[in-house]
Design an enzyme around this catalytic site. Sequence first.
Site, PDB file in Angstrom:
ATOM      1  N   ASP A   1     -24.536 -19.092 -20.338  1.00 51.75           N
ATOM      2  CA  ASP A   1     -23.563 -18.668 -21.348  1.00 51.75           C
ATOM      3  C   ASP A   1     -23.593 -19.531 -22.602  1.00 51.75           C
ATOM      4  OD1 ASP A   1     -22.638 -16.681 -19.632  1.00 51.75           O
ATOM      5  OD2 ASP A   1     -21.297 -18.098 -18.648  1.00 51.75           O
TER       6      ASP A   1
ATOM      7  N   LYS B   1     -27.463 -17.599 -25.639  1.00 52.28           N
ATOM      8  CA  LYS B   1     -28.896 -17.266 -25.755  1.00 52.28           C
ATOM      9  C   LYS B   1     -29.101 -15.864 -26.320  1.00 52.28           C
ATOM     10  CE  LYS B   1     -29.303 -17.889 -21.329  1.00 52.28           C
ATOM     11  NZ  LYS B   1     -27.989 -18.430 -20.980  1.00 52.28           N
TER      12      LYS B   1
ATOM     13  N   GLY C   1     -25.381 -12.425 -18.354  1.00 55.20           N
ATOM     14  CA  GLY C   1     -24.522 -11.588 -19.185  1.00 55.20           C
ATOM     15  C   GLY C   1     -24.602 -12.039 -20.622  1.00 55.20           C
ATOM     16  N   HIS C   2     -25.112 -11.171 -21.469  1.00 50.88           N
ATOM     17  CA  HIS C   2     -25.169 -11.500 -22.895  1.00 50.88           C
ATOM     18  C   HIS C   2     -24.281 -10.518 -23.630  1.00 50.88           C
ATOM     19  CE1 HIS C   2     -28.456 -13.888 -21.809  1.00 50.88           C
ATOM     20  NE2 HIS C   2     -29.457 -13.104 -22.133  1.00 50.88           N
TER      21      HIS C   2
ATOM     22  N   GLN D   1     -29.423 -17.608 -17.687  1.00 48.95           N
ATOM     23  CA  GLN D   1     -28.756 -18.779 -17.104  1.00 48.95           C
ATOM     24  C   GLN D   1     -29.138 -20.065 -17.856  1.00 48.95           C
ATOM     25  OE1 GLN D   1     -30.422 -16.651 -14.403  1.00 48.95           O
ATOM     26  NE2 GLN D   1     -28.556 -15.482 -14.645  1.00 48.95           N
TER      27      GLN D   1
HETATM   28  P1  IMO Z   1     -26.241 -16.104 -18.452  1.00 46.14           P
HETATM   29  O1  IMO Z   1     -27.603 -15.494 -18.523  1.00 46.14           O
HETATM   30  C1  IMO Z   1     -23.299 -18.529 -16.383  1.00 46.14           C
HETATM   31  C2  IMO Z   1     -23.735 -18.974 -12.040  1.00 46.14           C
HETATM   32  C3  IMO Z   1     -22.661 -18.399 -11.146  1.00 46.14           C
HETATM   33  C4  IMO Z   1     -22.720 -19.371  -9.983  1.00 46.14           C
HETATM   34  C5  IMO Z   1     -24.209 -19.671  -9.868  1.00 46.14           C
HETATM   35  C6  IMO Z   1     -24.944 -18.829  -8.829  1.00 46.14           C
HETATM   36  O2  IMO Z   1     -25.150 -15.263 -18.973  1.00 46.14           O
HETATM   37  O3  IMO Z   1     -26.258 -17.466 -19.025  1.00 46.14           O
HETATM   38  P2  IMO Z   1     -25.697 -16.289  -8.755  1.00 46.14           P
HETATM   39  O4  IMO Z   1     -24.895 -15.020  -8.897  1.00 46.14           O
HETATM   40  O5  IMO Z   1     -26.751 -16.455  -9.800  1.00 46.14           O
HETATM   41  O6  IMO Z   1     -26.218 -16.497  -7.376  1.00 46.14           O
HETATM   42  O7  IMO Z   1     -24.606 -17.448  -8.983  1.00 46.14           O
HETATM   43  O8  IMO Z   1     -24.754 -19.404 -11.137  1.00 46.14           O
HETATM   44  N1  IMO Z   1     -24.361 -18.033 -12.990  1.00 46.14           N
HETATM   45  C7  IMO Z   1     -24.124 -18.033 -14.306  1.00 46.14           C
HETATM   46  N2  IMO Z   1     -23.264 -18.748 -15.064  1.00 46.14           N
HETATM   47  N3  IMO Z   1     -24.108 -17.664 -16.993  1.00 46.14           N
HETATM   48  C8  IMO Z   1     -25.011 -16.954 -16.275  1.00 46.14           C
HETATM   49  O9  IMO Z   1     -25.942 -16.186 -16.855  1.00 46.14           O
HETATM   50  C9  IMO Z   1     -25.007 -17.082 -14.861  1.00 46.14           C
HETATM   51  N4  IMO Z   1     -25.722 -16.517 -13.864  1.00 46.14           N
HETATM   52  C10 IMO Z   1     -25.325 -17.122 -12.722  1.00 46.14           C
HETATM   53  O10 IMO Z   1     -21.409 -18.423 -11.777  1.00 46.14           O
HETATM   54  O11 IMO Z   1     -22.083 -20.578 -10.314  1.00 46.14           O
HETATM   55 MG    MG Z   2     -23.745 -15.046 -20.292  1.00 51.48          MG
END
Ligand code: IMO
Ligand code: MG
Length: 416
Positions: A13, A16, A40-41, A216
């Site tokens: 988050d 990106k 999630g973007h 992520q």
């Molecule tokens: P973007 O691409 C923030 C976190 C989840 C959890 C851990 C594992 O938007 O940056 P998972 O469902 O992947 O097995 O969860 O990773 N998490 C994220 N936190 N942004 C994301 O994606 C995330 N994708 C997974 O909250 O702590």
């Molecule tokens: Mg996100």
Amino acid sequence: MKTLAVIGLQFGDEGKGKIVDYIARYFDIVARYQGGANAGHTVKIGDSIYKFHLIPSGILNHKISVLGNGMVIDPLELQDEINMLKGFNPKKYLKISERAHVVMPYHKELDRNIEELKGSEKVGTTGMGIGPAYEDKYARIGIRIIDLLDKDLLKKKIEIALRIRGRYLNSQYDPVKLAEEYHKLGLNFKKNIIDTSDYINRSLKSGKTILFEGAQGTHLDVDFGMYPYVTSSNTSAAGILTGIGTKPCHVRKIIGVMKAYTTRVGEGPFPTELRNDIGNKILTKGNEYGTTTGRPRRVGWLDLVLVKYAIDLSGVSEIAISKIDILSGMDEVKVAHAYKINGKTTKNLPVKIEDLQKAEPVYKTFKGWEYPTNGKKNIPDEMMKYLNFIEKYTETRISIISLGAKREDTVLLKRI
Ligand code: IMO
Ligand code: MG
């Protein structure tokens, strides 16, 4: 420049999607290499808001959008996104790797059940079935995108997976029905399913340019993040090679994206977390709610120990900073530049979760700033001092800053 990669330097988050949306115009192709619909973007263009989970946000710039083999793809979610992007003719621009793995409904149930069994040790996943889908890949019982196109083969593979995973499932799944449903979904994007590695390598040879879009953040990397509070893929630059299928020399330049403060969704250590009014203020002002789950994010001061680790790990040469406008109007702004653990000060990131939980941040305090001032969008001195400190500490130049939610609020400070 033939390729550029954009990765997250914190816990995801970082913004990106917004940065990719901003620089995608300079590239022919945007490719994702890991993760799935846990990402999630949110991209805001004018008054329209687009929420992406799987498809690279570069598609808004009418760029070829690749879903690489390192991803785990939920076909239901993909269908939803294709529907959302109707106005952008997504079928024309989408390329899906035949080798990417499929997130099945039982992966989502497994995700929930495993979290429940872990109890207080849970990771706080997004519940999108990511961990179990990657588990099946490595256990050699996964379903690949290519399998969706052959109903009988698909049924056989689902039967094997369910035989092995069934003991952790409460619901009954009918392999025949599942195979029918997912085969149908697969046929919807049949024309988009290709050998993306070959496509990318041929495109590079013919002079096309490619932007690799990470999902992520580094501290959620399964190898280098705060294990076990991580996701199940390589979110650092290392993931590009295996997740795209290209030569190491094709990954030259990497932009690291960071928020001007820190947020985290889910469980796990967070040394600079603010569980007070200041944290709540940033949460509200920054609208820090997960795009995928809607959960309020945990909020804290910027932690440069984390950021520097991520920069050194991936060889990041440029930084993009998002949401610096959110910090305006504060009395003071703090940045952690070291930790105190068991009485000792260190700039190194501890590997043990127990040490991270004990880590007391050592802060440098900056005077707050107002932005914009009298309606003028000049960078205030105090904000500049903050940015300079980040550059000096990380030994990396800041080339992009984002001063607001809209596309036009992103500023290119230096030519990349
Ligand atoms: P973007 O691409 C923030 C976190 C989840 C959890 C851990 C594992 O938007 O940056 P998972 O469902 O992947 O097995 O969860 O990773 N998490 C994220 N936190 N942004 C994301 O994606 C995330 N994708 C997974 O909250 O702590
Ligand atoms: Mg996100």
